[in-house]
Write an enzyme that holds these catalytic residues in place. Structure first.
Site, PDB file in Angstrom:
ATOM      1  N   GLU A  70      10.059   1.167  -3.388  1.00 56.47           N
ATOM      2  CA  GLU A  70      11.058   0.089  -3.424  1.00 56.47           C
ATOM      3  C   GLU A  70      12.311   0.462  -4.211  1.00 56.47           C
ATOM      4  O   GLU A  70      13.425   0.097  -3.823  1.00 56.47           O
ATOM      5  CB  GLU A  70      10.454  -1.197  -3.993  1.00 56.47           C
ATOM      6  N   HIS A 139       1.595 -12.090  -4.172  1.00 51.02           N
ATOM      7  CA  HIS A 139       2.194 -12.106  -2.824  1.00 51.02           C
ATOM      8  C   HIS A 139       2.627 -13.508  -2.422  1.00 51.02           C
ATOM      9  O   HIS A 139       2.681 -13.832  -1.236  1.00 51.02           O
ATOM     10  CB  HIS A 139       1.195 -11.605  -1.776  1.00 51.02           C
TER      11      HIS A 139
HETATM   12  C1  LIG Z   1       4.984  -2.394  -4.253  1.00 49.06           C
HETATM   13  C2  LIG Z   1       4.366  -2.699  -2.941  1.00 49.06           C
HETATM   14  N1  LIG Z   1       4.989  -2.297  -1.811  1.00 49.06           N
HETATM   15  C3  LIG Z   1       4.462  -2.575  -0.608  1.00 49.06           C
HETATM   16  C4  LIG Z   1       3.282  -3.258  -0.507  1.00 49.06           C
HETATM   17  C5  LIG Z   1       2.715  -3.623   0.850  1.00 49.06           C
HETATM   18  N2  LIG Z   1       1.567  -2.780   1.130  1.00 49.06           N
HETATM   19  C6  LIG Z   1       0.319  -3.170   0.813  1.00 49.06           C
HETATM   20  S1  LIG Z   1      -0.797  -1.995   1.117  1.00 49.06           S
HETATM   21  C7  LIG Z   1       0.372  -0.945   1.707  1.00 49.06           C
HETATM   22  C8  LIG Z   1      -0.032   0.404   2.202  1.00 49.06           C
HETATM   23  C9  LIG Z   1      -0.742   1.183   1.164  1.00 49.06           C
HETATM   24  O1  LIG Z   1      -1.143   2.386   1.706  1.00 49.06           O
HETATM   25  P1  LIG Z   1      -2.137   3.332   0.929  1.00 49.06           P
HETATM   26  O2  LIG Z   1      -1.664   3.525  -0.460  1.00 49.06           O
HETATM   27  O3  LIG Z   1      -2.323   4.538   1.758  1.00 49.06           O
HETATM   28  O4  LIG Z   1      -3.486   2.487   0.837  1.00 49.06           O
HETATM   29  P2  LIG Z   1      -4.448   2.031   2.035  1.00 49.06           P
HETATM   30  O5  LIG Z   1      -3.922   0.738   2.547  1.00 49.06           O
HETATM   31  O6  LIG Z   1      -4.468   3.084   3.053  1.00 49.06           O
HETATM   32  O7  LIG Z   1      -5.766   1.826   1.374  1.00 49.06           O
HETATM   33  C10 LIG Z   1       1.627  -1.527   1.659  1.00 49.06           C
HETATM   34  C11 LIG Z   1       2.870  -0.904   2.111  1.00 49.06           C
HETATM   35  C12 LIG Z   1       2.668  -3.680  -1.711  1.00 49.06           C
HETATM   36  N3  LIG Z   1       1.549  -4.405  -1.699  1.00 49.06           N
HETATM   37  N4  LIG Z   1       3.214  -3.374  -2.903  1.00 49.06           N
END
Ligand SMILES: Cc1ncc(C[n+]2csc(CCOP(=O)(O)OP(=O)(O)O)c2C)c(N)n1
Ligand SMILES: [Mg+2]
Lengths: 338, 320
Positions: A70, A139
């Site tokens: 971000e 959220h």
């Molecule tokens: C700071 C922030 N940015 C974006 C999100 C939205 N978001 C939630 S999970 C996710 C993907 C995370 O990917 P990863 O770290 O690979 O974990 P996985 O979901 O594969 O377990 C995103 C973009 C968030 N929760 N917090």
């Protein structure tokens, strides 16, 4: 005229602005979706459905999928905007403002002032916000109170499809940084949207209902709640002058003060907790500039001073509601000076 | 594989508990009884369990939005977790946090987390405590979270302070809808972690034994005062990013293939039975026991006390 949902209005307005201005770019997480995945790019087009089809139309140099970063999203939008582009940055949930607060507060908001008025930073930071989905403490939050408190930012909170179009177009064309707040619970709200190109200038509240007894000020999802309350109150002969502020910075002081001078009673509905909020700011404005018109103490309907809880029962107890607004209105009407 | 029969059965029970917990949630969510966003951990069981089977209550872990597996592996009460996801007042967090915020600091589980990348810096702080306790602190992150600046800051600080922190990167190849191949700019997460100046290795995240053995080495390394370490675990997510995700970013036949070829539970069963360490009867008995536990968890959650309006303002401050 076409009837459209707010989420589609956002997509279509971005589309029209991208077509209109070659210098406009947009950045965000998953706004394309499927990049680097077997299902290919544009497998989703934004988790909110607000950017579908844009990557295919404008390409990866203008519709930029980013890693989860971000700070770099806002910084990159700001850097591009300082150097001649116009940018839209999407922060997937407004709650994530915490991650990029420096870029927004110390950088984007202050460039023009610190640089002696010699720079422009035309960026629109879109942030879905608000409660109502049991999405739990990280959220579900509103953030308009923080960004409204920051000099240098303009803050927009549309509530109808037609307003969304005009206000988003104005935000994108504006040469100042704009925080464009989209309430998640309003994405599916449908309404008539004029086909022609138009902008809605900032600082003009929308009159939702007219009445002589109580002025109600609201933003976002609270506008619909207040509208419902006003309809109930009308049954009992209580007339509400309901203003949807539309932008909290700049603020339509004139419409607020005119209304309170007429009704003599003020009820503010705010989705933010009660301390140091938009509601307290509006009360201070009215107490300072329309004191002699007031017939009763100002009423504020807000959540309590707590995070947004998860469980259904807790979240609905936390949020303002039409019933809580009606109760506050009844208190206002029955107030007698002793 | 020098684990005792009891240790093997326990590891299997933990993995199976995670699997059935998540499969059951998948079904219950479809019935509409559970509110909010839920991210299922099924497919990644060997990661959580392969790490946590080394840990005691004074070792710390911090988790992500996909936290159920880490919580179960670290010893959170399964029934109380289920109640939390149902939003009950009797839940592990009294219905205040739900799926994305399950925590139990009493067992060293410092919380699932809704903010991607928020965990690693907190794990550094737990690493300060761990250093004084002679224990370790583990930060679970995904292939998406590894791109967040907070993760970089945490890795560097842990190196500078020589803390016993292990950064566990579960590479399930997706961050929401975006592929790891697009979002991770470095040659690999392991190469990037190594560049921060820490020991960085990889293991097969669907093979409990691969994770377990690699973690033994890293924990010894950290406890010997060598500073932090990192491990990248190649694994699969069996469901969507969150429940309701149409998963259009997947390849044709991908889900069927990973469920067929990259299943942590099946891999474990195959290994221990082929090596004659356990037989199918032993494992089936665990399956039945776990299935009964999950049934009980759901039944109790549905009947559990609901929170009330008065609970909203509790637990914000200890005194005010
Ligand atoms: C700071 C922030 N940015 C974006 C999100 C939205 N978001 C939630 S999970 C996710 C993907 C995370 O990917 P990863 O770290 O690979 O974990 P996985 O979901 O594969 O377990 C995103 C973009 C968030 N929760 N917090
Ligand atoms: Mg991932």
């Amino acid at each position: 005229m076409a009837s459209k949902m707010i989420r589609d209005v956002i997509r279509d307005t971005i589309d029209a602005e991208m077509a209109r201005d070659d210098s406009l770019i947009m950045l965000g997480e998953d706004i394309v979706g499927g990049n680097g995945a077997p299902g290919g790019p544009e497998a989703i087009g934004g988790i909110w459905g607000t950017s579908g089809g844009l990557w295919a139309k404008y390409g990866p140099d203008r519709v930029i999928d980013t890693p989860i970063s971000e700070s770099a999203i806002i910084g990159a939008a700001a850097g591009a905007a300082l150097t001649g582009k116009r940018a839209i940055a999407e922060i997937m949930f407004a709650d994530f403002i915490g991650v990029c607060m420096d870029q927004i507060w110390n950088q984007v908001a202050k460039f023009r002032y610190m640089f002696g008025g010699k720079s422009r930073c035309p960026i629109t930071i879109r942030m879905p916000y608000g409660a109502g989905y049991n999405a739990a403490p990280q959220h579900s939050q509103v953030i308009h109170q923080f960004v409204t408190a920051m000099p240098g930012l303009k803050v927009v909170m549309p509530t109808t499809p037609a307003d969304t179009k005009g206000l988003l177009a104005q935000s994108i064309r504006d040469d100042d940084p704009v925080i464009f707040l989209e309430h998640k619970a309003l994405y599916a709200v449908k309404g008539e949207v004029p086909d022609e190109d138009y902008v809605i200038p900032f600082g003009h509240a929308r009159q939702v209902t007219q009445g002589d007894d109580i002025t109600i000020l609201a933003t976002g999802m609270m506008v619909g709640f207040a509208e419902k309350a006003a309809a109930d109150l009308a049954q009992d002969g209580i007339g509400c002058d309901l203003l949807d502020l539309r932008t909290t910075s700049p603020l339509d002081e004139e419409a607020i003060l005119d209304s309170v001078e007429r009704t003599g009673r003020l009820l503010i509905v705010d989705e933010a907790p009660p301390r140091c909020s938009l509601a307290t700011d509006l009360s201070a404005l009215v107490a300072g500039k329309a004191f002699s018109s007031l017939k009763a103490p100002i009423e504020m309907v807000t959540p309590p001073h707590s995070p947004v809880p998860f469980a259904r029962e807790l979240e609905s107890a936390y949020l303002p509601s039409p019933e809580k607004i009606v109760a506050a209105a009844v208190r206002l009407m029955s107030y007698r000076k002793v | 594989m020098q684990l005792s029969r009891e240790a093997l059965l326990k590891a299997y029970r933990q993995m199976k508990t995670i699997r059935l917990f998540e499969e059951r949630l998948h079904d219950e969510i479809a019935l509409g009884e559970i509110a909010g966003f839920t991210h299922l951990y099924a497919g990644q069981e060997a990661c959580a369990v392969g790490v946590c089977e080394h840990l005691g209550p004074k070792d710390y872990i911090i988790s992500t939005h996909r936290g159920h597996g880490h919580c179960i592996a670290k010893g959170c009460d399964v029934i109380d977790m289920m109640k939390e996801i149902y939003g009950s007042r009797d839940g592990l967090c009294k219905g205040k946090g739900g799926s994305m915020h399950i925590a139990d600091v009493n067992v060293g589980m410092l919380g699932a987390n809704g903010i991607v990348g928020a965990g690693a810096p907190i794990a550094v702080g737990a690493g300060i405590t761990a250093k004084s306790n002679g224990t370790v602190s583990i930060a679970f992150s995904g292939d998406g979270a590894c791109n967040q600046g907070t993760t970089f800051e945490a890795m560097n600080m842990a190196v500078v302070l020589k803390l016993p922190v292990i950064f566990v990167f579960e590479n399930n190849h997706y961050s929401e809808h975006t592929g790891e191949a697009y979002a991770v700019g470095a040659e690999s997460m392991t190469a990037r972690a190594a560049a921060f100046g820490m020991k960085a290795i990889k293991a097969d995240g669907i093979d409990f034994f691969s994770v377990y053995d690699a973690m033994r080495e890293l924990i010894d390394h950290c406890k010997a005062g060598n500073g932090p370490a990192s491990i990248e675990l190649d694994c699969e997510r069996f469901y969507g990013h969150f429940e309701g995700d149409p998963q259009r970013y997947r390849g044709k036949g991908e889900l069927e293939r990973i469920r067929e070829e990259r299943d942590a539970i099946r891999t474990f069963r195959q290994k221990v039975t082929e090596a004659k360490l356990l037989d199918h009867g032993d494992l089936d008995a665990v399956d039945a026991e776990v299935a009964a536990l999950i049934d009980r968890a759901v039944a109790e959650s549905k009947a559990a006390t609901r929170p009330t309006a008065a609970d909203v303002t509790q637990d914000v401050y200890i005194s005010y």
